[in-house]
Motif scaffolding. Structure first.
Motif: not given
Length: 331
Positions: A157-183
């Motif tokens: 999905e890199v070309q879609r995500i690289a679009q200037k007007d890109y807004v993450p879909s709910e599926r993108d948000v669900l899949k995204a995992k931050s590398k930092t451990n929240p506390i």
């Protein structure tokens, strides 16, 4: 005499008002359900919390999805870096010469921290080309070894995500995992019919989780997440401690705590897809010698479930489920 009668009537009236308020408060309390999400880092807790928000509330509104854009960029670039590092680890190299240059470029690249940051076209093209190199199929055969599971979603999905007007879909948000451990503690409030649900997720390292658990009272239900695929992993904060062993220890301390003596527990054994993929190549008995049934996925999963159920000395009501967090049926 008349004054006494009047005072008695006033007191009786006040008493009735107080009784009514107590009754109303009691009714409201019975309509409120507190759900506590627990589990070790990497168990899928945050994904479950996201699914609760998507399925049972209004989901992620536009501004929330925009706020997740940097996390998606980071996960995309980190997934590409993980692929390059995995390629080097197995002693492989790109088939196409240009992708060797792109692989080096990917390793050097860092996502910006400013909210206005957008993924540049040159790095998007580098990732796209590298992802389509013939060597990728060989690398992905080792995905269970190097945690490459996000790559198969984000990199195509890199070309879609690289679009200037890109807004993450709910599926993108669900899949995204931050590398930092929240506390800390995150929460969601929503309604189901007449019930008000308060879902609370406790994050942090083991010592912090045990401290915060003591702060919760009147919990109606616990959702405990444990990754089946963690049987060969170690904790980030303690490289000598097995993640599955830590998960079992945390589960045991929760279900046998006096704080939760009247609490029901939903046990979610997550990442069954990853567990299945690695079981034939990383024997469960290497980490749990008493297990003797080889790579049989059903027997292996039942064994781990048995380990968790054995920890329930308080005999709480426990409802186990085996799930794949990325399965759309769970969304």
């Amino acid at each position: 005499m008349g004054a006494n009668i009047s005072t008695e009537k006033e007191n009786r009236a006040k008493s009735l008002v107080i009784d009514k308020e107590i009754e109303e408060h009691s009714k409201n309390f019975r309509k409120q359900i507190t759900v506590l999400l627990l589990g070790t880092p990497g168990s899928g807790k945050r994904t479950v919390m996201k699914q609760i928000k998507i399925v049972l509330t209004v989901g992620y509104i536009h501004d929330e999805r925009v706020a997740s854009r940097l996390v998606v960029y980071e996960d995309l670039v980190d997934s590409a870096k993980d692929l390059v590092l995995a390629m080097k680890a197995i002693g492989a190299d790109c088939v196409e010469e240009i992708n060797k240059t792109y692989a080096a470029q990917i390793l050097e690249y860092k996502v910006g921290s400013d909210p206005s940051f957008r993924l540049p076209a040159d790095i998007a093209n580098a990732i796209d080309s590298f992802w389509n190199d013939p060597i990728i199929a060989t690398i992905m055969e080792h995905s269970y070894e190097f945690s490459l599971h996000s790559a198969s979603y984000f990199l195509p999905e890199v070309q879609r995500i690289a679009q200037k007007d890109y807004v993450p879909s709910e599926r993108d948000v669900l899949k995204a995992k931050s590398k930092t451990n929240p506390i800390g503690i995150s929460e969601i409030r929503f309604k189901m019919g007449l019930l008000s649900i308060h879902a609370i997720n406790v994050d942090g390292q083991s010592s912090e989780r045990r401290k915060w658990i003591q702060c919760f009272e009147a919990v109606s239900c616990i959702i405990f997440c444990a990754s089946l695929a963690d049987y060969d992993q170690v904790l980030l904060e303690d490289k000598e401690e097995n993640r599955m062993a830590e998960s079992l220890t945390l589960f045991e301390s929760v279900v046998n705590s006096r704080l939760f003596s009247r609490t029901s527990v939903i046990l979610l054994l997550t990442k069954i897809d990853i567990f299945k993929a690695k079981l034939a190549k990383v024997p469960l008995e290497q980490y749990f010698p008493e297990y003797t049934h080889g790579s049989d996925i059903n027997k292996a999963a039942k064994y781990i479930l048995w380990k968790f159920m054995q920890a329930n000395r308080a005999r709480l009501a426990i409802y186990p489920h085996l799930i794949n967090l990325d399965d759309s049926a769970n969304n």
